[in-house]
Motif scaffolding. Structure first.
Motif, PDB file in Angstrom:
ATOM      1  N   ALA A  39       0.989  -1.165   0.080  1.00  0.00           N
ATOM      2  CA  ALA A  39       0.063   0.485  -0.158  1.00  0.00           C
ATOM      3  C   ALA A  39       0.872   1.089  -0.097  1.00  0.00           C
ATOM      4  O   ALA A  39       0.641   1.960  -0.770  1.00  0.00           O
ATOM      5  N   ALA A  40       1.306   1.265   1.251  1.00  0.00           N
ATOM      6  CA  ALA A  40       2.601   2.769   1.032  1.00  0.00           C
ATOM      7  C   ALA A  40       3.533   2.552  -0.704  1.00  0.00           C
ATOM      8  O   ALA A  40       3.969   3.672  -1.068  1.00  0.00           O
ATOM      9  N   LEU A  41       4.440   1.642  -0.694  1.00  0.00           N
ATOM     10  CA  LEU A  41       5.271   1.677  -2.112  1.00  0.00           C
ATOM     11  C   LEU A  41       4.515   2.259  -3.417  1.00  0.00           C
ATOM     12  O   LEU A  41       4.678   3.241  -3.944  1.00  0.00           O
ATOM     13  N   TYR A  42       2.916   2.227  -3.514  1.00  0.00           N
ATOM     14  CA  TYR A  42       2.078   2.225  -4.644  1.00  0.00           C
ATOM     15  C   TYR A  42       1.901   3.843  -4.070  1.00  0.00           C
ATOM     16  O   TYR A  42       1.772   4.493  -4.740  1.00  0.00           O
ATOM     17  N   LEU A  43       1.687   3.949  -3.017  1.00  0.00           N
ATOM     18  CA  LEU A  43       1.472   5.514  -2.179  1.00  0.00           C
ATOM     19  C   LEU A  43       2.766   6.353  -3.052  1.00  0.00           C
ATOM     20  O   LEU A  43       1.994   7.726  -3.227  1.00  0.00           O
ATOM     21  N   ALA A  44       3.935   5.617  -2.559  1.00  0.00           N
ATOM     22  CA  ALA A  44       4.758   6.873  -2.797  1.00  0.00           C
ATOM     23  C   ALA A  44       5.229   6.522  -4.310  1.00  0.00           C
ATOM     24  O   ALA A  44       4.609   8.204  -5.411  1.00  0.00           O
ATOM     25  N   ALA A  45       4.968   5.509  -4.826  1.00  0.00           N
ATOM     26  CA  ALA A  45       5.576   5.869  -6.623  1.00  0.00           C
ATOM     27  C   ALA A  45       4.452   6.119  -7.327  1.00  0.00           C
ATOM     28  O   ALA A  45       4.208   6.860  -7.809  1.00  0.00           O
ATOM     29  N   SER A  46       3.197   6.702  -6.650  1.00  0.00           N
ATOM     30  CA  SER A  46       1.794   7.568  -7.728  1.00  0.00           C
ATOM     31  C   SER A  46       2.128   8.865  -6.989  1.00  0.00           C
ATOM     32  O   SER A  46       1.628   9.515  -7.851  1.00  0.00           O
ATOM     33  N   GLY A  47       2.999   8.816  -6.429  1.00  0.00           N
ATOM     34  CA  GLY A  47       3.116  10.717  -5.875  1.00  0.00           C
ATOM     35  C   GLY A  47       2.271  11.039  -4.854  1.00  0.00           C
ATOM     36  O   GLY A  47       2.906  12.542  -4.932  1.00  0.00           O
TER      37      GLY A  47
END
Length: 263
Positions: free
Chosen positions: A56-64
């Motif tokens: 969840a956090a990795l995709y939030l970070a990748a998404s900006g």
């Protein structure tokens, strides 16, 4: 839904590097430059930096998503590495939030990550929820889930809840801003006899937490962007053995101890 007007994620203006980094989002009519700027100004609170919190956090970070706050009081253990993809072998023994912060910044140094090694509760939890535009419940126990739910209902902040054990996963969104929307307690009342199931004793299929955690990120991003149909009012159940999803409608309980008297 737009993030609150006082949100101030880093680099909300898109420079050339950001335009390139987020170009595949910008190409989507539902997001575009304005939507990406909205994400950069958004604040997400992730409770739990383990199996669900990792993807969840990795995709939030990748998404900006401009500001991500990780809350967890645990350390990385060797048994975590089978599924908690934010952590590596070198992180064993480190606080999960510190290991997670390093992983998120390595993925995208253009976001701000707060690492809070604590088990937030009471007034502290309420403060953290009040400072977020969306909350992701990625924890592994009912006591924390109910505490987070109470804080989200009180603060009128949308909550994305996920769970996974063995081969079974579940996902739901609770949005107290929407009239008639149920809360977590409507679905799983406190004192109803639900028992925690620990991965240490029950086991968990490694990709399952990735599937559920990634979908939590997707629902959080949809809420921040105001696109699509949020999962509010529905519970998704996944049987990974058959790879079958079941969708169940969830109604608000007028007698709910948490949201029953809310307007």
């Amino acid at each position: 839904m737009n993030p609150r007007q006082d949100s101030a994620g880093p680099g909300a203006e898109l420079d050339d590097a950001a335009l390139l980094r987020y170009s595949r989002h910008i190409l989507l009519d539902e997001i575009g430059i304005e939507g990406q700027q909205r994400l950069l100004a958004a604040r997400a609170l992730v409770i739990g930096a383990g199996g669900l919190g990792s993807p969840a956090a990795l995709y939030l970070a990748a998404s900006g998503v401009g500001q991500i706050t990780l809350v967890d009081d645990d350390e990385v253990d060797l048994t975590n590495l089978q599924r908690q993809i934010m952590h590596g072998t070198a992180s064993v023994g480190r606080p999960k939030v510190e290991s997670g912060r390093a992983a998120l910044l390595a993925l995208n140094p253009g976001v701000a990550v707060r690492a809070l090694r604590e088990r937030a509760a009471g007034a502290r939890l309420a403060q953290l929820v009040a400072g977020a535009d969306v909350v992701l419940d990625c924890c592994d126990n009912f006591a924390t889930r109910h505490a987070v739910n109470r804080a989200c209902v009180a603060g009128r902040v949308p909550l994305v809840s996920g769970a996974a054990i063995r081969f079974d996963g579940q996902l739901a969104v609770f949005d107290p801003r929407q009239p008639g929307s149920p809360c977590y307690c409507c679905l799983f009342p406190e004192g109803a006899g639900f028992k925690d199931a620990a991965c240490a004793s029950m086991g968990v299929f490694a990709p399952l937490v990735g599937v559920v955690g990634a979908m939590q990120a997707a629902e959080a991003l949809k809420l921040l962007l105001g696109v699509g149909r949020p999962l509010a009012g529905r519970l998704l159940l996944l049987d990974a053995r058959a790879m079958e999803w079941t969708s169940i409608g969830v109604a608000r309980d007028p007698a709910c101890a948490v949201c029953g008297s809310a307007t």
